[in-house]
Design a protein around this motif. Structure first.
Motif, PDB file in Angstrom:
ATOM      1  N   TYR A 101       0.836  -1.206   0.000  1.00 51.37           N
ATOM      2  CA  TYR A 101       0.000   0.000   0.000  1.00 51.37           C
ATOM      3  C   TYR A 101       0.868   1.251   0.000  1.00 51.37           C
ATOM      4  N   ASP A 157      -9.022 -16.226  -3.370  1.00 50.30           N
ATOM      5  CA  ASP A 157      -9.551 -14.864  -3.414  1.00 50.30           C
ATOM      6  C   ASP A 157      -8.430 -13.855  -3.210  1.00 50.30           C
ATOM      7  N   ARG A 158      -7.573 -14.150  -2.236  1.00 44.35           N
ATOM      8  CA  ARG A 158      -6.485 -13.244  -1.942  1.00 44.35           C
ATOM      9  C   ARG A 158      -5.498 -13.207  -3.103  1.00 44.35           C
ATOM     10  N   ARG A 160      -6.114 -13.728  -6.164  1.00 39.62           N
ATOM     11  CA  ARG A 160      -6.717 -13.006  -7.266  1.00 39.62           C
ATOM     12  C   ARG A 160      -6.607 -11.495  -7.044  1.00 39.62           C
ATOM     13  N   THR A 161      -6.838 -11.074  -5.806  1.00 44.29           N
ATOM     14  CA  THR A 161      -6.708  -9.647  -5.502  1.00 44.29           C
ATOM     15  C   THR A 161      -5.288  -9.163  -5.784  1.00 44.29           C
ATOM     16  N   GLU A 164      -4.794  -8.815  -9.430  1.00 42.74           N
ATOM     17  CA  GLU A 164      -5.454  -7.619  -9.959  1.00 42.74           C
ATOM     18  C   GLU A 164      -4.621  -6.371  -9.697  1.00 42.74           C
ATOM     19  N   LYS A 209      -6.469   5.308  -6.891  1.00 39.46           N
ATOM     20  CA  LYS A 209      -7.321   5.548  -5.731  1.00 39.46           C
ATOM     21  C   LYS A 209      -8.509   4.581  -5.677  1.00 39.46           C
ATOM     22  N   LEU A 210      -9.076   4.276  -6.829  1.00 41.90           N
ATOM     23  CA  LEU A 210     -10.308   3.482  -6.820  1.00 41.90           C
ATOM     24  C   LEU A 210     -10.054   1.986  -6.916  1.00 41.90           C
ATOM     25  N   GLU A 211      -8.906   1.590  -7.487  1.00 40.92           N
ATOM     26  CA  GLU A 211      -8.720   0.155  -7.668  1.00 40.92           C
ATOM     27  C   GLU A 211      -7.513  -0.416  -6.938  1.00 40.92           C
ATOM     28  N   PRO A 214      -7.342   0.484  -2.719  1.00 37.45           N
ATOM     29  CA  PRO A 214      -8.320  -0.252  -1.907  1.00 37.45           C
ATOM     30  C   PRO A 214      -7.994  -1.739  -1.807  1.00 37.45           C
ATOM     31  N   LYS A 215      -7.538  -2.323  -2.933  1.00 35.78           N
ATOM     32  CA  LYS A 215      -7.270  -3.762  -2.895  1.00 35.78           C
ATOM     33  C   LYS A 215      -6.095  -4.069  -1.977  1.00 35.78           C
ATOM     34  N   TYR A 217      -5.106  -2.282   0.532  1.00 33.40           N
ATOM     35  CA  TYR A 217      -5.542  -2.019   1.909  1.00 33.40           C
ATOM     36  C   TYR A 217      -6.400  -3.172   2.427  1.00 33.40           C
ATOM     37  N   ASN A 218      -7.302  -3.674   1.575  1.00 31.29           N
ATOM     38  CA  ASN A 218      -8.171  -4.767   1.992  1.00 31.29           C
ATOM     39  C   ASN A 218      -7.381  -6.038   2.268  1.00 31.29           C
ATOM     40  N   ASP A 222      -7.615  -8.039   5.657  1.00 30.06           N
ATOM     41  CA  ASP A 222      -7.993  -9.447   5.642  1.00 30.06           C
ATOM     42  C   ASP A 222      -6.976 -10.282   6.418  1.00 30.06           C
TER      43      ASP A 222
END
Lengths: 512, 296
Positions: A101, A157-158, A160-161, A164, A209-211, A214-215, A217-218, A222
């Motif tokens: 991040y 899931d992680r 994949r994030t 991305e 900022k939008l993609e 956030p990913k 940070y999430n 998680d």
């Protein structure tokens, strides 16, 4: 061990009292013999003999000691899994994704500064230094992304994030490349960024900022969730295992003591050394086992509460602070979106430190400066509810002394950063954009130095917590080493002592 | 726990001479059984610490809005809208099929109370996450970050940014903070026109009695859908983080919902829901997972 010194006082009871028991000789074939033995066992008449009772009791003693060892092993297994997850898997994952991040956020901040200063290439830290930091951040981001992908393990899931984020990073760099080319072509004065440059930067910054951010940070959140779940589950199990160990140990002791008393009566012997040693061994195993489980529960608590929680809070506070600081550059760079960037700054500042404004005051930056600076400069460690936000969470977590002192310097530094922001926006509001840019970029001001001091204070506060975390995990690892073999070996030794203790008594009956 | 050496006392029944030992052994078994009982109880009670969690539930009561087109609207006894779709998606992934969800209209003023007293298990109702609310409610998400934007008549070309609202008549919904963000927080001298509810603004805007209606873009988009004579100016200036509220302290539930929301964006469901309710309204829709707030 002693040799028999007398005949048992009720020898007649042995065969004579069990007339109905089919003698072994009646069994002709192996299968029938087996079935006969089973029937004998189930009928339970063997218990009416002294050797039968001793054997039954011995089996019971061995079973209870085995149960004790099992309870202890399961408890330690839970402790081991908890330490593994918190200290060695998810904990490092939080650090790796936190770095990701950071690196991403820093890339976008450096680009904003380069575009803002334009041809005034020595303003602020200067174009060359910003480019160097951008490259550094890009390489940090790639490395952190690879590490995060590795640590994601089998969690699809992680993974994949992370993938991305890596894909988006390529697109981001392409857009930044375009913006830099347009920027160099225009050779604009500081703060007068041409439309096409701003437009391209908007695309890049929106993507970030939008993609991307956030990913990243999430992912951190998680991993934090994994730590919390593991902590709660494993610590509860470890604490419960203490009761199981106590119960199983108490059971084993009761069996051993009552058996010993019974043997004393039966054989008129005061002490059976084997059984005495077995009893002492059991007491030791229970005491040490409960002690180790207690200590492990304590290590997990300290690692989580004093270390991990605050490390995560500090990581989030640093991430959001840097992002807010970069919003100042964006606010100056893109007047068309100044409202949005100003509101973003207020939202991020509120996430770091928040004081509820009174009902009659508008919830804007002017109100925030006054309330937040006051709360930050009048911090007292004993007042745990003066403000909310991440620093508020931290204020409720720190212990008085080194930690609360570190928090106090963070708060003082934050108040300075806020005052600088207020000054910069006042310059813009008065029409002196150029003055605001100089101020923000540190020409004739200490704005950049003040922010760096704030960041250093945050890092030093985080360091006190990560030291506590490392210490607790290290102690937990140390306390667990060797405990894989202790319970089973101890149980085998105790069982052997029991057998050694009863063997001479059984020998008195001529068969063992 | 092996607790009862049953056979031992039974065996002495026919030999009265051993009665004392029999008693003692029987007493031992009773003591053993009692010693194990608390441990067994402690073991049993471990699993029930999350009584108020939204996890492992047979059914769920979900608070939604009933009067917001596109988000939560009660039509012929059925709730519909983006919030309802998100709530259904989350509940299904939590193991509660649509047939066992009860939706309940939960007005803004009672959301905290409804969560606290258990009237609803969770709230999905354009519920903005704020630091103050976080002290009373645990928020998963945000599942969407809306932005305050402004709805004007398509024929009106004079308003392209929030600063153009000076001396314009704007809708001031009772209890809403949106118009204050313009007049108080930004000191833009717009003229507030008081109305009772959001839906009262639309007729006023269409017949020209007000010039603009400014609030969250998703709410505006919901009203604008199917009205070609109004449009969003596309100048957002705030972040409204729509969270899923649940009982304070349900961290396990919150974390599970966050994972579900990540999946909702990854598998494209979120994009489909947004498209279904807000396509062609002029709202800039974000179809990538928002930055979560963190469960606390």
């Amino acid at each position: 061990m002693t040799t028999p010194t007398r005949q048992p006082d009720v020898p007649a009871e042995q065969p004579a009292a069990t007339p109905g028991t089919p003698p072994a000789k009646s069994a002709g074939r192996p299968l029938e013999r087996q079935r006969g033995r089973l029937a004998t066992l189930v009928r339970g008449r063997w218990l009416k003999t002294v050797p039968g009772r001793i054997r039954g009791w011995t089996a019971l003693a061995v079973v209870t000691v085995a149960a004790l060892a099992l309870a202890l092993m399961l408890g330690l297994q839970n402790a081991r899994q908890g330490v593994q997850t918190i200290g060695h898997d998810a904990g490092p994952q939080v650090v790796a994704t936190g770095n990701l991040y950071f690196a991403l956020s820093d890339m976008d901040a450096q680009v904003a500064d380069i575009l803002l200063i334009g041809r005034d290439q020595t303003l602020g830290i200067g174009r060359t230094e910003s480019l160097r930091r951008y490259d550094q951040a890009r390489s940090d981001a790639s490395r952190a992304a690879i590490q995060a992908a590795q640590l994601a393990g089998k969690d699809t899931d992680r993974q994949r994030t992370v993938q991305e984020v890596i894909d988006g990073l390529g697109e981001y760099q392409r857009l930044v490349g375009q913006a830099l080319v347009l920027n160099d072509q225009s050779a604009h004065p500081a703060g007068e960024v041409p439309g096409p440059v701003v437009g391209t930067y908007r695309q890049a910054s929106d993507l970030m900022k939008l993609e991307l951010l956030p990913k990243a940070y999430n992912l951190t959140l998680d991993s934090g969730a994994t730590v919390r779940q593991s902590y709660q589950e494993k610590r509860t199990s470890v604490l419960a295992a203490r009761y199981w160990v106590l119960a199983a140990g108490g059971g084993a002791l009761l069996v051993l003591v009552f058996g010993q008393l019974a043997i004393t009566r039966e054989f008129r012997r005061l002490l059976n050394p084997g059984l005495v040693l077995a009893t002492v061994g059991t007491i030791l195993l229970v005491a040490v086992g409960v002690g180790v489980l207690n200590a492990q529960a304590g290590h997990l608590l300290r690692a989580k509460r004093d270390g991990f929680d605050s490390v995560l809070t500090m990581s989030r506070a640093r991430a959001i602070s840097h992002s807010a600081f970069a919003d100042e550059s964006r606010f100056l760079l893109d007047p068309g979106r100044a409202d949005t960037y100003e509101q973003n700054y207020l939202d991020k500042a509120s996430a770091i430190l928040y004081v509820e404004p009174p009902k009659d005051k508008p919830a804007n930056l002017a109100t925030y400066y006054a309330l937040a600076v006051k709360a930050a400069t009048t911090y007292r460690p004993d007042d745990r509810s003066a403000f909310l936000g991440l620093l508020g969470d931290e204020a409720r977590q720190v212990r008085e002394g080194k930690e609360s002192d570190a928090l106090a310097s963070v708060l003082r530094a934050y108040a300075t950063v806020l005052s600088n922001d207020q000054r910069m926006r006042a310059l813009v509001a008065s029409g002196d954009r150029r003055g605001a840019i100089d101020f923000r970029m540190g020409r004739g001001s200490s704005a950049i130095r003040d922010f760096d001091a704030y960041d250093a204070a945050l890092r030093s506060l985080a360091a006190t917590h990560s030291a506590a975390f490392d210490r607790a995990i290290h102690q937990a690892d140390g306390g667990l080493s060797g405990w894989k073999v202790v319970p089973p070996v101890a149980a085998v030794v105790i069982a052997a002592l029991v057998l050694v203790g009863v063997r001479p008594r059984l020998a008195e009956f001529g068969r063992i | 726990m092996p607790s009862t050496p049953q056979g031992v006392p039974a065996g002495t029944r026919r030999s009265p001479g051993h009665r004392p030992r029999t008693r003692r052994l029987r007493a031992a078994s009773v003591v053993l059984a009692m010693a194990c009982a608390p441990a067994a109880l402690a073991g049993c009670s471990l699993g029930s610490s999350d009584q108020h969690s939204i996890l492992h539930r047979h059914s769920l009561v979900i608070g939604v809005k009933g009067d917001q087109p596109g988000l939560g609207l009660l039509v012929n006894g059925h709730y519909q809208g983006f919030d309802v779709d998100v709530a259904t998606y989350v509940a299904t992934r939590l193991g509660v099929p649509a047939s066992r969800i009860t939706f309940r209209t939960t007005p803004s003023s009672v959301r905290e109370k409804a969560i606290e007293d258990g009237t609803v298990d969770m709230v999905v109702a354009t519920y903005s996450i704020t630091p103050a609310r976080k002290t009373q409610v645990t928020f998963a998400g945000p599942y969407y970050v809306a932005h305050q934007d402004t709805l004007v008549r398509t024929s009106d070309r004079s308003i392209t940014s929030v600063h153009d609202l000076a001396r314009k008549k704007i809708c001031a919904v009772k209890g809403s903070n949106s118009w204050r963000r313009i007049t108080d927080e930004r000191s833009i001298p717009a003229v507030p026109v008081d109305v009772a509810t959001y839906s009262d603004c639309m007729p006023l805007l269409m017949n020209g009695r007000i010039d603009a209606f400014s609030t969250d873009d998703l709410i505006l988009a919901g009203f604008a859908a199917g009205h070609p004579d109004v449009h969003l100016i596309g100048a957002p200036f705030t972040d409204e983080k729509y969270g899923i509220g649940m009982r304070k302290g349900d961290l396990a539930g919150c974390e599970a919902v966050n994972r579900i929301l990540t999946g909702m964006y990854q598998d494209g469901s979120a994009g489909r829901f947004l498209d279904h309710w807000f396509a062609d309204t002029g709202a800039k829709l974000t179809t990538s997972v928002p930055q979560f707030e963190g469960c606390s």
